[in-house]
Design a protein around this motif. Structure first.
Motif, short mmCIF file in Angstrom:
data_model
loop_
_atom_site.label_atom_id
_atom_site.label_comp_id
_atom_site.label_asym_id
_atom_site.label_seq_id
_atom_site.Cartn_x
_atom_site.Cartn_y
_atom_site.Cartn_z
N SER A 1 -65.30 -63.08 47.18
CA SER A 1 -64.70 -64.39 47.40
C SER A 1 -63.52 -64.32 48.37
CB SER A 1 -64.22 -64.97 46.07
OG SER A 1 -65.29 -65.13 45.16
N LEU A 2 -62.89 -63.14 48.47
CA LEU A 2 -61.77 -62.95 49.40
C LEU A 2 -62.26 -62.61 50.79
CD1 LEU A 2 -58.54 -62.63 49.46
CD2 LEU A 2 -59.02 -60.19 49.34
N ILE A 3 -63.27 -61.72 50.88
CA ILE A 3 -63.69 -61.17 52.17
C ILE A 3 -64.68 -62.07 52.89
CG2 ILE A 3 -64.86 -59.21 53.26
CD1 ILE A 3 -63.80 -57.48 50.92
N PRO B 1 -68.28 -55.21 56.51
CA PRO B 1 -67.87 -55.84 55.24
C PRO B 1 -68.65 -57.12 54.95
CG PRO B 1 -65.94 -55.20 56.51
CD PRO B 1 -67.12 -55.01 57.41
N MET B 2 -68.93 -57.91 55.99
CA MET B 2 -69.68 -59.16 55.78
C MET B 2 -71.11 -58.87 55.37
SD MET B 2 -69.51 -62.38 55.69
CE MET B 2 -70.25 -63.98 56.04
N LEU B 3 -71.74 -57.87 55.97
CA LEU B 3 -73.10 -57.52 55.59
C LEU B 3 -73.17 -57.13 54.12
CD1 LEU B 3 -74.30 -55.45 58.71
CD2 LEU B 3 -75.09 -57.72 58.01
N PHE B 4 -72.21 -56.34 53.67
CA PHE B 4 -72.21 -55.95 52.27
C PHE B 4 -71.94 -57.14 51.36
CE2 PHE B 4 -71.90 -51.49 53.66
CZ PHE B 4 -72.78 -50.91 52.77
N CYS B 5 -71.13 -58.11 51.80
CA CYS B 5 -70.92 -59.32 51.00
C CYS B 5 -72.21 -60.12 50.89
CB CYS B 5 -69.83 -60.18 51.63
SG CYS B 5 -68.15 -59.54 51.42
N ALA C 1 -67.87 -53.20 50.58
CA ALA C 1 -67.26 -54.25 51.41
C ALA C 1 -65.75 -54.11 51.42
CB ALA C 1 -67.67 -55.63 50.90
N GLY C 2 -65.16 -53.86 50.25
CA GLY C 2 -63.71 -53.70 50.18
C GLY C 2 -63.22 -52.48 50.93
N ILE C 3 -63.95 -51.36 50.81
CA ILE C 3 -63.55 -50.13 51.51
C ILE C 3 -63.55 -50.34 53.01
CG2 ILE C 3 -64.27 -47.76 52.04
CD1 ILE C 3 -65.23 -47.56 49.12
N TYR C 4 -64.61 -50.94 53.53
CA TYR C 4 -64.69 -51.14 54.98
C TYR C 4 -63.68 -52.19 55.45
CZ TYR C 4 -68.97 -48.35 55.38
OH TYR C 4 -69.87 -47.32 55.38
N TYR C 5 -63.48 -53.25 54.67
CA TYR C 5 -62.57 -54.32 55.08
C TYR C 5 -61.14 -53.83 55.18
CZ TYR C 5 -60.03 -58.78 54.76
OH TYR C 5 -59.18 -59.84 54.98
N VAL D 1 -55.66 -47.76 64.80
CA VAL D 1 -55.52 -49.21 64.89
C VAL D 1 -54.11 -49.52 65.37
CG1 VAL D 1 -55.54 -51.37 63.60
CG2 VAL D 1 -57.20 -49.57 63.06
N GLU D 2 -54.01 -50.28 66.43
CA GLU D 2 -52.70 -50.61 66.99
C GLU D 2 -52.37 -52.08 66.84
OE1 GLU D 2 -52.71 -49.23 70.98
OE2 GLU D 2 -52.87 -47.10 70.44
N ASP D 3 -53.29 -52.83 66.25
CA ASP D 3 -53.09 -54.27 66.04
C ASP D 3 -53.11 -54.54 64.55
OD1 ASP D 3 -53.04 -56.98 66.02
OD2 ASP D 3 -54.87 -57.30 67.18
N GLY D 4 -52.12 -55.26 64.06
CA GLY D 4 -52.06 -55.57 62.65
C GLY D 4 -53.12 -56.55 62.19
N ASP D 5 -53.91 -57.07 63.12
CA ASP D 5 -54.99 -58.00 62.80
C ASP D 5 -56.30 -57.45 63.37
OD1 ASP D 5 -56.50 -60.19 62.09
OD2 ASP D 5 -55.74 -61.49 63.68
N PRO D 6 -56.81 -56.35 62.80
CA PRO D 6 -57.99 -55.70 63.40
C PRO D 6 -59.25 -56.55 63.32
CG PRO D 6 -57.49 -54.72 61.27
CD PRO D 6 -56.34 -55.65 61.60
#
Length: 594
Positions: free
Chosen positions: A312-314, A393-397, A447-451, A546-551
């Motif tokens: 529900s979050l992802i 993550p979306m595929l796993f959701c 999904a959570g691990i990848y997200y 990762v250099e962007d806080g919004d990957p």
């Protein structure tokens, strides 16, 4: 028996050595403060936080940082998942041929018992605790858990619990089978679990008791944290859905796990002090079933509610839309929590209980499907006309939703008394349950691990390998467990090491074919997990930083949650452009009190 134990012991030893070798290479192993380390505090506490903290293994043994403890839970759960997965593969290889391929009856029963307990108690609950420990404080704006030291104790109870549960496999070869693994099945039904004169059963029961204590301590901590540690801007109306599901799960744990602990104590007394709690002349063998399933069915929702919260979050993040019907998803979560304690006897329809009582349990079991359906329709509606991005993550959701539908519909059939009387104790039950446990809970965990992989590692995984992991897992899951549903319709009973039965019972050729099909699916599923392990390990060590806080580019849709805002602050704090002497451990600039 000895040969099977030695093989499994060798595989577990190789796995543990591999994990130890991996841990010696983990980035920042010698540093106490990882990319995601420390809490954001100011004032007089800053000097305390800035003190040099232990390095190396001492860090992990003494930490009370919720993020470190979350990582410990995660590593523990993945190890348990690997052990349970190896056991599952041995089970499937055994059933390739009707006479059994590789294991004797005792070895098969031992592995079958440990597989169920490992996956439910050593993987399912800890992997949820891993996400909750790491991210609940970040999502609600807290510095840490309400009781950090209790949080650490709750985790460190679990490794001894695992050793006790698996002790029989290690001790059987060195004690000449005087201590063997338990062969009670994971439900530990009496009188079988009382009559087995094997100390390995007692060790397993003690391990289960320890794991329940750890889960209960963690539940108290989560409830206290969500109630008392929220940031001033976080109220009950805008509390995130994952926190709602963790709160509901924790309440269920407080009611369910102490009952299991009490039942285990009574079982230990029956085994060792000749009490009669579950003897025919005492409370009766069915008393164990009532006590166990009063815990056991809420346990299913203890395991599945937080994964529902993860999805529900992802899922909305990659649909470009807010979660449809947020309030109804919350209400349905609470409804499931309440109703879950009124359905336990649907596991006991075939025991001869009063038909009127049986009908009432059927009604509640059918009713609990309604709030689950509410969630499913809300997930589908959230995706409807959304701007879908098919990230891993979306595929796993999406895989979660489809598998949950199959698992849920098959559960509705089993909630019907006439159908359950035919399918009870067949592979149909196994297929239904595994569609939920692996097809739903496992997929949500992935999904959570990848997200959140960029947050807790500072790196990005290999996207191609992530999608390969999904497709192998999706295909393998459906081949394996759909074949089990067919085996159930053919009348194949579960928990049998061999199936050389007469053709009058079931068509042996078709049964063998579906068992072989399930084994092929399990091999595909196993290959998918190899992709997962390689991807996570290699990316954690060498993946692009990762250099962007919004990957995930969530800010474009206004979907950037607090944990990624916090992650952005960590990246800025670690930037070489800033003077590190001006920064506290959590990466926020110190306040001038003058």
């Amino acid at each position: 028996m000895v040969a099977g134990d030695i093989v499994l012991t060798g595989l577990m030893a190789v796995l543990l050595v591999g994990v130890a070798a991996l841990l010696t290479r983990v980035e920042n192993w010698r540093s106490y403060t990882p990319l995601a380390g420390g809490g954001a505090v100011t004032g007089d506490e800053t000097a305390v936080i800035n003190r040099e903290k232990p390095a190396g293994i001492i860090r992990w043994l003494t930490t009370v940082d919720h993020k470190d403890i979350g990582l410990l839970y995660g590593v523990y759960a993945v190890i348990a998942f690997a052990v349970g997965g190896i056991m599952a593969m041995l089970i499937r290889l055994q059933l390739v041929t009707p006479a059994g391929a590789i294991l004797g009856n005792n070895a098969y029963n031992s592995i079958l018992t440990s597989h169920g307990i490992t996956m439910l108690f050593l993987f399912g609950t800890p992997i949820i605790a891993a996400f909750a420990n790491y991210f609940i404080p970040l999502l609600i704006g807290a510095d840490d858990m309400a009781f950090p030291r209790i949080n650490a104790i709750a985790f460190w109870i679990l490794p001894p619990a695992a050793l006790l549960i698996w002790a029989g496999f290690f001790l059987a070869p060195v004690t000449e089978n005087m201590i063997e693994p338990a062969r009670t099945a994971w439900t530990m039904y009496t009188p079988l679990s009382v009559e087995q004169q094997n100390p390995g059963v007692d060790l397993m029961l003690l391990g289960l008791h320890l794991s329940g204590i750890g889960a209960t301590m963690g539940a108290i901590n989560f409830i206290a944290t969500i109630f008392t540690e929220r940031d001033g801007e976080v109220n009950w109306a805008n509390l995130d859905i994952f926190s709602w599901t963790i709160l509901t799960q924790s309440a269920l744990i407080l009611f369910a796990f102490p009952l299991l602990g009490s039942a285990i104590v009574m079982l230990l007394l029956d085994r060792n002090l000749s009490t009669t709690f579950f003897a025919v002349e005492g409370g009766g063998p069915l008393l164990w079933q009532h006590l166990f399933w009063f815990f056991g069915h809420p346990e299913v929702y203890i395991l599945v509610l937080p994964p529902m919260g993860l999805v529900s979050l992802i899922l909305p993040k990659f649909s470009g839309r807010k979660l449809f019907g947020f309030k109804f998803v919350v209400y349905s979560t609470l409804a499931i929590g309440v109703l879950s304690f009124g359905v336990w006897a649907h596991h006991m329809f075939s025991t001869g209980m009063d038909p009127r009582l049986r009908a009432s349990f059927m009604a509640v079991s059918l009713a609990i499907a309604i709030p689950s359906a509410v969630k499913t329709f809300n997930w589908i509606t959230t995706m409807w006309n959304g701007r879908l991005r098919l990230t891993t993550p979306m595929l796993f959701c999406i895989g979660f939703v489809s598998n949950f539908i199959i698992g849920g519909v098959t559960g509705v059939f089993l909630a019907s008394i006439p159908v359950d009387m035919i399918l009870h104790d067949t592979y149909y039950v196994v297929g239904h349950f595994h569609y939920i446990v692996m097809g739903a809970i496992g997929f949500a965990a992935f999904a959570g691990i990848y997200y959140w992989f960029p947050v807790f590692t500072g790196r990005m995984y290999q996207r191609t390998l992530g999608k390969a992991h999904f497709w192998f897992s999706m295909v393998g899951t459906n081949i394996t467990f759909f074949a089990m549903l067919a085996l159930g319709y053919l009348g194949m009973p579960r928990r049998y090491a061999t199936y050389q039965f007469d053709g009058a019972i079931a068509p042996l050729t078709q049964v063998a074919t579906f068992h072989q099909l399930a084994t092929v699916g399990a091999l595909i599923l196993f290959i998918g997990q190899l992709f997962f392990v390689w991807n996570i390990v290699q990316s954690w060590l060498e993946g692009p930083k990762v250099e962007d806080g919004d990957p995930w580019n969530l800010e474009d849709d206004g979907m950037l949650d607090r944990e990624f805002q916090w992650f952005e602050e960590q990246l800025e704090a670690d930037s070489p452009e800033k003077d590190p002497s001006l920064l506290a451990d959590g990466g926020q600039e110190e306040q001038d009190d003058s």
